[in-house]
Design a protein around this motif. Structure first.
Motif, PDB file in Angstrom:
ATOM      1  N   LYS A  28       0.863  -1.182   0.000  1.00  0.00           N
ATOM      2  CA  LYS A  28       0.000   0.000   0.000  1.00  0.00           C
ATOM      3  C   LYS A  28       0.894   1.225   0.000  1.00  0.00           C
ATOM      4  N   THR A  29       0.402   2.279  -0.623  1.00  0.00           N
ATOM      5  CA  THR A  29       1.151   3.521  -0.753  1.00  0.00           C
ATOM      6  C   THR A  29       0.577   4.540   0.224  1.00  0.00           C
ATOM      7  N   LEU A  30       1.423   5.042   1.092  1.00  0.00           N
ATOM      8  CA  LEU A  30       1.011   5.999   2.119  1.00  0.00           C
ATOM      9  C   LEU A  30       1.753   7.310   1.912  1.00  0.00           C
ATOM     10  N   VAL A  31       1.078   8.410   2.179  1.00  0.00           N
ATOM     11  CA  VAL A  31       1.693   9.728   2.008  1.00  0.00           C
ATOM     12  C   VAL A  31       1.719  10.429   3.370  1.00  0.00           C
ATOM     13  N   ALA A  32       2.890  10.976   3.687  1.00  0.00           N
ATOM     14  CA  ALA A  32       3.071  11.642   4.981  1.00  0.00           C
ATOM     15  C   ALA A  32       3.775  12.984   4.784  1.00  0.00           C
ATOM     16  N   ARG A  33       3.696  13.816   5.835  1.00  0.00           N
ATOM     17  CA  ARG A  33       4.350  15.132   5.804  1.00  0.00           C
ATOM     18  C   ARG A  33       5.344  15.173   6.965  1.00  0.00           C
ATOM     19  N   GLY A  34       6.537  15.646   6.671  1.00  0.00           N
ATOM     20  CA  GLY A  34       7.561  15.754   7.701  1.00  0.00           C
ATOM     21  C   GLY A  34       7.446  17.060   8.472  1.00  0.00           C
ATOM     22  N   ALA A  35       8.208  17.158   9.561  1.00  0.00           N
ATOM     23  CA  ALA A  35       8.246  18.378  10.364  1.00  0.00           C
ATOM     24  C   ALA A  35       8.668  19.572   9.511  1.00  0.00           C
ATOM     25  N   SER A  36       9.441  19.310   8.443  1.00  0.00           N
ATOM     26  CA  SER A  36       9.908  20.375   7.540  1.00  0.00           C
ATOM     27  C   SER A  36       8.830  20.804   6.530  1.00  0.00           C
ATOM     28  N   LYS A  37       7.668  20.158   6.580  1.00  0.00           N
ATOM     29  CA  LYS A  37       6.535  20.383   5.655  1.00  0.00           C
ATOM     30  C   LYS A  37       6.750  19.706   4.290  1.00  0.00           C
ATOM     31  N   GLN A  38       7.834  18.961   4.153  1.00  0.00           N
ATOM     32  CA  GLN A  38       8.098  18.189   2.932  1.00  0.00           C
ATOM     33  C   GLN A  38       7.201  16.935   2.945  1.00  0.00           C
ATOM     34  N   TYR A  39       6.725  16.520   1.770  1.00  0.00           N
ATOM     35  CA  TYR A  39       5.894  15.328   1.663  1.00  0.00           C
ATOM     36  C   TYR A  39       6.752  14.123   1.297  1.00  0.00           C
ATOM     37  N   TYR A  40       6.325  12.947   1.778  1.00  0.00           N
ATOM     38  CA  TYR A  40       7.038  11.699   1.526  1.00  0.00           C
ATOM     39  C   TYR A  40       6.044  10.599   1.177  1.00  0.00           C
ATOM     40  N   VAL A  41       6.524   9.622   0.411  1.00  0.00           N
ATOM     41  CA  VAL A  41       5.713   8.473   0.030  1.00  0.00           C
ATOM     42  C   VAL A  41       6.369   7.227   0.624  1.00  0.00           C
ATOM     43  N   PHE A  42       5.547   6.392   1.249  1.00  0.00           N
ATOM     44  CA  PHE A  42       6.032   5.146   1.843  1.00  0.00           C
ATOM     45  C   PHE A  42       5.187   3.994   1.321  1.00  0.00           C
TER      46      PHE A  42
END
Length: 163
Positions: A53-67
């Motif tokens: 499954k593909t999950l999208v998150a936001r870091g403390a820096s406001k950058q987005y990441y895909v896991f």
């Protein structure tokens, strides 16, 4: 059930354009209704360990990441943050997914998002012959070599699931 023409998703078109071999799979679904990943894997006859499954998150820096993690597993936010060099990360709200990625909940793929975000696959994918991810639409999945997919989305492999 007779198929007159196989429906191609944007993900499939991107893979073909990049000359990446894949196998398309479909599963029964109600229009617009997301099904949990383990049910999807079983309905297609696959071990949930190879369906991601593909999950999208936001870091403390406001950058987005895909896991991408196996469907039966949960993302460990601390491990995920460490894998991308963030102090912390949080999952984005479901309503943010479509405007950010172009995909709906249950049909999110690491391929063909509106923007290429830093991507991490759970380390088990590295040793698989093939892995299965969403083809960008509920009811559609693509099976392909993990290293081909990782090269396409510039992903790295790391331990990012809850033990």
């Amino acid at each position: 059930m007779a198929k007159n023409k196989e429906e191609k998703t944007n993900v499939m078109r991107v893979l073909e354009q990049k000359k990446i071999a894949y196998t398309a799979h479909t599963y029964p679904h109600e229009e617009g209704v997301a099904v949990d990943g383990v049910t999807v894997a079983k309905s297609m006859g696959f071990d949930p360990a190879i369906v991601f499954k593909t999950l999208v998150a936001r870091g403390a820096s406001k950058q987005y990441y895909v896991f991408d993690v196996p469907v039966a597993e949960n993302l460990d936010l601390k491990k995920a943050a460490k894998a991308v060099g963030e102090k912390s990360i949080e999952m984005i709200h479901q309503k943010e997914l479509l405007p950010l990625t172009g995909y709906v909940h249950g049909g999110c793929s690491p391929v063909g998002m509106k923007k290429l975000f830093p991507t991490v696959f759970h380390e088990t994918a590295e040793n698989l012959e093939t892995m299965i991810v969403s083809a960008g639409k509920i009811g559609y999945q693509v099976e392909l070599a993990p290293h081909d997919l990782a090269a396409l989305v510039r992903a790295k492999f790391a331990d990012i699931i809850v033990e």
